[in-house]
Design an enzyme around this catalytic site. Structure first.
Site, PDB file in Angstrom:
ATOM      1  N   SER A   1       9.149   8.195   8.867  1.00 38.83           N
ATOM      2  CA  SER A   1      10.414   8.062   8.096  1.00 38.83           C
ATOM      3  C   SER A   1      10.171   7.096   6.996  1.00 38.83           C
ATOM      4  O   SER A   1       9.165   6.270   7.325  1.00 38.83           O
ATOM      5  CB  SER A   1      11.508   7.725   8.906  1.00 38.83           C
TER       6      SER A   1
ATOM      7  N   TYR B   1      15.701   1.775  15.056  1.00 35.71           N
ATOM      8  CA  TYR B   1      14.910   2.967  14.530  1.00 35.71           C
ATOM      9  C   TYR B   1      13.862   2.520  13.459  1.00 35.71           C
ATOM     10  O   TYR B   1      12.889   3.154  13.634  1.00 35.71           O
ATOM     11  CB  TYR B   1      15.905   3.765  13.782  1.00 35.71           C
TER      12      TYR B   1
END
Length: 250
Positions: free
Chosen positions: A135, A148
């Site tokens: 990501s 995250y």
């Protein structure tokens, strides 16, 4: 040419399911893995009805014994798409639940490690390709994303280190780092089912990425000539300049 096999983790929805459809259309025998049996069964039936070769295997990537047992069922693997992952919560570091951080690390990092280790001998024999879906969170931080972001930084470092360690072996390690992707479940899961908070992530953003945009990117990277390795490919919607700068229509 013999049938090529692609294993996709987290294939029950979103990017995983879209990638399975793309690779099946490209001629791969796709092995769909995820925890939700009903979802991957339905996808396998859809692909089979369309004339593609698809099988499913219920798998929790954080369960190493289950991963090893799954690997033993496969003779060869040409492509591994490490897609299983996700985010939980958007609390600040000061108030975040360590259990949420642990869950994200186990799925995004240790899950990728488990499946990659288990299938690596087959991938090397097949002169295959390992895809790590990280990501843009693995490249830059933002408030409320600590857990995250830390997990995706771990996935990024895993891919980078693995590429160094496999240098000289006939296997590619490709990292795909998407930015803002609107799927049915990612934001909803992150905000614990709060539909309003999930919708606010994409509010006013013209054309965020779709799961199929990312799947198309994966298909392109995998289809490069065998000597060409796409080390890291960052893909964002045009409206997103960074993790925290996004154009929104008023």
């Amino acid at each position: 040419m013999s049938t090529r096999t692609a294993v996709i983790t987290g294939a029950s929805s979103g990017i995983g399911a879209a990638t399975a459809r793309r690779l099946a259309a490209a001629g791969y025998r796709v092995v769909l893995t995820a925890r939700r049996e009903d979802r991957i069964q339905a996808l396998a039936e859809e692909l089979t009805a369309a004339g593609h070769d698809a099988v499913r295997h219920v798998l929790d990537v954080t369960d190493r014994a289950a991963v090893d047992a799954f690997a033993a069922t496969l003779d060869t693997v040409d492509v591994l798409v490490n897609n299983a992952g996700g985010a939980i919560g958007a609390e600040a570091v000061a108030t975040a639940d360590p259990a949420d951080w642990r869950t994200m690390y186990e799925v995004n990092v240790l899950g990728t490690l488990n499946v990659t280790q288990a299938l690596l001998p087959r991938l090397v024999r097949a002169e295959g390709t390992i895809i790590v879906l990280s990501s843009t969170a693995g490249l830059a931080t933002y408030e409320g994303g600590g857990g995250y972001v830390a997990a995706k930084h771990g996935a990024h470092v895993l891919a980078e280190t693995l590429r160094l360690e496999l240098c000289g072996k006939p296997v590619r390690v490709i990292e795909i780092a998407p930015g803002m992707v609107r799927t049915d479940e990612f934001a909803l899961t992150r905000f614990r089912g709060d539909k309003d908070k999930a919708a606010a992530v994409y509010a006013g953003v013209p054309d965020p990425l779709t799961a199929d945009d990312v799947a198309d990117t994966i298909d392109w990277a995998v289809s490069r000539p065998p000597h060409v390795n796409i080390d890291l490919l960052v893909v964002r919607p045009r409206a997103q300049a960074s993790n925290y700068k996004v154009h929104r229509k008023s």
